[in-house]
Design a protein around this motif. Structure first.
Motif, mmCIF file in Angstrom:
data_model
loop_
_atom_site.group_PDB
_atom_site.id
_atom_site.type_symbol
_atom_site.label_atom_id
_atom_site.label_comp_id
_atom_site.label_asym_id
_atom_site.label_seq_id
_atom_site.Cartn_x
_atom_site.Cartn_y
_atom_site.Cartn_z
ATOM 1 N N ARG A 173 -46.540 -39.496 23.844
ATOM 2 C CA ARG A 173 -45.967 -38.822 25.011
ATOM 3 C C ARG A 173 -46.093 -39.680 26.265
ATOM 4 N NH1 ARG A 173 -48.169 -32.988 26.916
ATOM 5 N NH2 ARG A 173 -50.038 -34.250 27.195
ATOM 6 N N ARG A 174 -47.249 -40.298 26.441
ATOM 7 C CA ARG A 174 -47.485 -41.102 27.633
ATOM 8 C C ARG A 174 -46.533 -42.297 27.701
ATOM 9 N NH1 ARG A 174 -52.710 -43.468 26.892
ATOM 10 N NH2 ARG A 174 -53.361 -41.280 26.853
ATOM 11 N N HIS A 175 -46.277 -42.905 26.541
ATOM 12 C CA HIS A 175 -45.432 -44.107 26.515
ATOM 13 C C HIS A 175 -43.976 -43.802 26.172
ATOM 14 C CE1 HIS A 175 -48.777 -46.939 27.038
ATOM 15 N NE2 HIS A 175 -49.482 -46.148 26.252
ATOM 16 N N LYS A 176 -43.670 -42.481 26.061
ATOM 17 C CA LYS A 176 -42.304 -42.057 25.720
ATOM 18 C C LYS A 176 -41.811 -42.756 24.455
ATOM 19 C CE LYS A 176 -40.902 -40.881 30.453
ATOM 20 N NZ LYS A 176 -42.257 -40.957 31.012
ATOM 21 N N ALA A 177 -42.712 -42.839 23.483
ATOM 22 C CA ALA A 177 -42.404 -43.515 22.228
ATOM 23 C C ALA A 177 -41.647 -42.587 21.281
ATOM 24 C CB ALA A 177 -43.688 -43.987 21.553
ATOM 25 N N VAL A 178 -40.708 -43.127 20.556
ATOM 26 C CA VAL A 178 -39.978 -42.376 19.544
ATOM 27 C C VAL A 178 -40.817 -42.355 18.267
ATOM 28 C CG1 VAL A 178 -37.915 -42.286 18.099
ATOM 29 C CG2 VAL A 178 -37.743 -43.011 20.499
ATOM 30 N N VAL A 179 -41.130 -41.163 17.768
ATOM 31 C CA VAL A 179 -41.924 -41.034 16.552
ATOM 32 C C VAL A 179 -40.987 -41.063 15.349
ATOM 33 C CG1 VAL A 179 -43.529 -39.597 15.252
ATOM 34 C CG2 VAL A 179 -43.693 -39.716 17.750
ATOM 35 N N HIS A 180 -41.238 -41.998 14.445
ATOM 36 C CA HIS A 180 -40.421 -42.149 13.244
ATOM 37 C C HIS A 180 -41.131 -41.501 12.057
ATOM 38 C CE1 HIS A 180 -37.958 -45.136 15.376
ATOM 39 N NE2 HIS A 180 -39.101 -45.617 15.840
ATOM 40 N N TRP A 181 -40.343 -41.221 11.027
ATOM 41 C CA TRP A 181 -40.895 -40.665 9.792
ATOM 42 C C TRP A 181 -40.493 -41.560 8.637
ATOM 43 C CZ3 TRP A 181 -44.335 -37.174 8.279
ATOM 44 C CH2 TRP A 181 -44.328 -36.759 6.936
ATOM 45 N N ASP A 182 -41.478 -42.014 7.873
ATOM 46 C CA ASP A 182 -41.202 -42.860 6.724
ATOM 47 C C ASP A 182 -41.098 -41.975 5.480
ATOM 48 O OD1 ASP A 182 -41.896 -44.565 4.309
ATOM 49 O OD2 ASP A 182 -41.706 -46.103 5.875
ATOM 50 N N ASN A 183 -39.912 -41.918 4.885
ATOM 51 C CA ASN A 183 -39.684 -41.036 3.739
ATOM 52 C C ASN A 183 -40.458 -41.466 2.504
ATOM 53 O OD1 ASN A 183 -37.947 -39.106 4.889
ATOM 54 N ND2 ASN A 183 -36.197 -40.490 4.662
ATOM 55 N N GLN A 184 -40.608 -42.772 2.299
ATOM 56 C CA GLN A 184 -41.346 -43.232 1.123
ATOM 57 C C GLN A 184 -42.819 -42.884 1.223
ATOM 58 O OE1 GLN A 184 -41.162 -47.458 0.341
ATOM 59 N NE2 GLN A 184 -42.837 -47.372 -1.148
ATOM 60 N N PHE A 185 -43.414 -43.167 2.374
ATOM 61 C CA PHE A 185 -44.846 -42.957 2.542
ATOM 62 C C PHE A 185 -45.191 -41.547 2.994
ATOM 63 C CE2 PHE A 185 -44.550 -47.658 3.778
ATOM 64 C CZ PHE A 185 -44.708 -48.068 2.466
ATOM 65 N N GLN A 186 -44.188 -40.765 3.447
ATOM 66 C CA GLN A 186 -44.406 -39.427 3.971
ATOM 67 C C GLN A 186 -45.442 -39.469 5.100
ATOM 68 O OE1 GLN A 186 -42.874 -36.124 2.339
ATOM 69 N NE2 GLN A 186 -41.540 -37.902 2.516
ATOM 70 N N SER A 187 -45.149 -40.298 6.094
ATOM 71 C CA SER A 187 -46.102 -40.506 7.177
ATOM 72 C C SER A 187 -45.365 -40.842 8.472
ATOM 73 C CB SER A 187 -47.057 -41.642 6.807
ATOM 74 O OG SER A 187 -48.029 -41.851 7.812
ATOM 75 N N PRO A 188 -45.866 -40.360 9.618
ATOM 76 C CA PRO A 188 -45.253 -40.683 10.907
ATOM 77 C C PRO A 188 -45.840 -41.961 11.506
ATOM 78 C CG PRO A 188 -46.908 -38.994 11.225
ATOM 79 C CD PRO A 188 -46.898 -39.311 9.749
ATOM 80 N N PHE B 143 -45.170 -44.846 15.176
ATOM 81 C CA PHE B 143 -44.416 -45.230 16.363
ATOM 82 C C PHE B 143 -44.998 -46.514 16.922
ATOM 83 C CE2 PHE B 143 -47.786 -42.393 17.870
ATOM 84 C CZ PHE B 143 -48.291 -43.035 18.999
ATOM 85 N N THR B 144 -44.249 -47.123 17.819
ATOM 86 C CA THR B 144 -44.707 -48.329 18.511
ATOM 87 C C THR B 144 -44.609 -48.109 20.013
ATOM 88 O OG1 THR B 144 -42.518 -49.354 18.551
ATOM 89 C CG2 THR B 144 -43.922 -49.829 16.644
ATOM 90 N N TYR B 145 -45.404 -48.846 20.748
ATOM 91 C CA TYR B 145 -45.315 -48.815 22.204
ATOM 92 C C TYR B 145 -45.862 -50.121 22.754
ATOM 93 C CZ TYR B 145 -50.368 -47.813 22.534
ATOM 94 O OH TYR B 145 -51.741 -47.877 22.462
ATOM 95 N N THR B 146 -45.539 -50.387 23.995
ATOM 96 C CA THR B 146 -46.041 -51.578 24.676
ATOM 97 C C THR B 146 -46.978 -51.142 25.788
ATOM 98 O OG1 THR B 146 -44.006 -52.781 24.188
ATOM 99 C CG2 THR B 146 -45.413 -53.667 25.931
ATOM 100 N N SER B 147 -48.179 -51.702 25.791
ATOM 101 C CA SER B 147 -49.186 -51.303 26.781
ATOM 102 C C SER B 147 -48.858 -51.910 28.143
ATOM 103 C CB SER B 147 -50.571 -51.770 26.336
ATOM 104 O OG SER B 147 -50.651 -53.184 26.387
ATOM 105 N N ALA B 148 -49.623 -51.502 29.149
ATOM 106 C CA ALA B 148 -49.417 -52.005 30.513
ATOM 107 C C ALA B 148 -49.652 -53.510 30.597
ATOM 108 C CB ALA B 148 -50.347 -51.272 31.479
ATOM 109 N N THR B 149 -50.431 -54.041 29.646
ATOM 110 C CA THR B 149 -50.696 -55.477 29.650
ATOM 111 C C THR B 149 -49.674 -56.256 28.822
ATOM 112 O OG1 THR B 149 -52.198 -55.247 27.762
ATOM 113 C CG2 THR B 149 -53.166 -55.089 29.972
#
Length: 407
Positions: free
Chosen positions: A325-340, A342-348
């Motif tokens: 939520r803080r990084h406005k990241a899009v949460v993906h779902w992996d169908n093979q692994f059945q797991s969520p 996401f990626t984000y870039t930190s302030a640094t």
């Protein structure tokens, strides 16, 4: 756990254990206002994965054909649904358990360790005796059956040497068995859960003999024995820790074999799912050839990791949600692994990859356990978990998982 093609000397710093640092899961309990705020925000968070409900509840059938879907027909009669509550998270974990006591069949407070002479001691250097007593009293008052976990972890590391010395010495082994039986009897526990890790292949016979002796002694007092084992898909497994644990012999002696089916990717590995459902399925398919189905209890994780390269930090579901939520990241779902994930870039400017567990990914593994007709599941761990995971447990769990969208 390491991949099958990984080097066999790879080790987790604490396999099956989450650290005590403040950044770890279950170390912070938010106010009710905070939680209400997250629930409101989750409506947008879950839109991207709402279709996962159908995928998760049918995952076992699609990936592991030949088994009856768990949501079809009656629920298996003795399916166990328990929770492990470690010493660093006793307050939040016990509160979560009491709040959902109607959907759990038991709990394992992880508060004891083996000493170097075969005795059993409380983890008091980390958690005060008063806090341990308060948590136990809270759980006992709620009527939750308790099988405390006894480990060979102390001061942040596993002590293989301590356990090896005890199980190799007939006198020390007998003393340790008596101490464990006394622990269960004097406190009115249902039994004990043994979590001795980082053993070597050479310890296999002695560890089996110890478990057989302990099981006999506990059963004589009408107490139960659970044994925690590393996940593997062959007898040899991935390294010596797997060889040290004889699934068939342990399964014949103990009442429960709790398979730690998590940390497929871990803090020093590359980023990836913590407990991909296809791997968990492979683990269970091997386990049922060695252990009576009713004794198998599948470990279901509730946490994740935030990686930069091959350095991962543990995160709870709460922390993963807030990061996205803080990084406005899009949460993906992996169908093979059945797991969520996401990626984000930190302030640094550093790129992070987060794989974590939520109610959807947990429901896929719980569904798998039911479809394969094993004895049950246990959650590792609770306190800052996705609160919707509780709807996957209890007699109405199957209905809630197939009810359609959870928004």
């Amino acid at each position: 756990m390491p991949h099958e093609h990984a080097a066999t000397d790879e080790r987790l710093s604490l396999p099956g254990v989450l650290p005590r640092e403040s950044a770890g899961p279950g170390t912070r309990r938010d106010s009710s206002d905070d939680r209400r705020g997250r629930r409101a925000a989750r409506s947008q968070y879950r839109v991207a994965v709402v279709a996962v409900v159908v995928v998760a509840t049918t995952a076992a059938t699609v990936l592991f054909g030949g088994y009856r879907p768990w949501h079809v027909g009656s629920r298996a009669p003795a399916f166990q649904e328990s929770v492990t509550v470690p010493y660093w998270n006793l307050a939040a974990g016990s509160q979560a358990l009491v709040a959902h006591q109607r959907v759990v069949t038991g709990a394992s407070p992880w508060i004891y360790a083996v000493d170097d002479r075969g005795g059993v001691i409380s983890q008091t250097p980390v958690t005060s005796t008063g806090r341990v007593s308060d948590a136990l009293a809270r759980l006992e008052k709620a009527g939750i059956p308790l099988m405390p976990t006894v480990s060979n972890a102390w001061a942040g590391s596993w002590s293989r040497e301590r356990v090896a010395r005890i199980i190799d010495d007939p006198g020390l082994r007998a003393r340790h068995v008596k101490a464990l039986v006394d622990l269960a009897s004097q406190h009115g526990f249902d039994g004990v859960d043994i979590d001795y890790e980082e053993m070597l292949a050479q310890d296999r016979a002695a560890f089996t003999a110890f478990i057989q002796q302990l099981a006999t002694a506990l059963h004589a007092k009408h107490k139960k024995l659970a044994v925690d084992v590393f996940a593997k898909t062959t007898n040899r497994g991935y390294d010596q820790r797997n060889v040290a644990q004889d699934y068939a012999a342990l399964g014949a002696a103990a009442d429960q074999i709790r398979i730690m089916a998590y940390d497929w990717h871990w803090s020093s590995s590359a980023a990836g799912p913590v407990a991909p459902v296809d791997w968990v399925g492979s683990v269970l398919r091997y386990a049922v050839t060695q252990i009576p189905r009713g004794k198998i209890i599948l470990g279901v994780p509730t946490y994740g990791y935030d990686w930069v390269g091959t350095s991962g930090q543990l995160v709870s579901w709460v922390q993963a949600f807030e990061l996205s939520r803080r990084h406005k990241a899009v949460v993906h779902w992996d169908n093979q692994f059945q797991s969520p994930w996401f990626t984000y870039t930190s302030a640094t400017g550093r790129r992070h990859t987060v794989w974590f567990e939520n109610a959807y990914s947990s429901s896929a593994k719980i569904a798998l356990a039911r479809s394969m007709r094993v004895g049950g599941v246990y959650l590792w761990l609770v306190g800052n978990e996705d609160d919707l995971i509780w709807k996957q447990l209890g007699p109405s769990g199957s209905a809630s998982a197939t009810a359609g969208g959870r928004t």
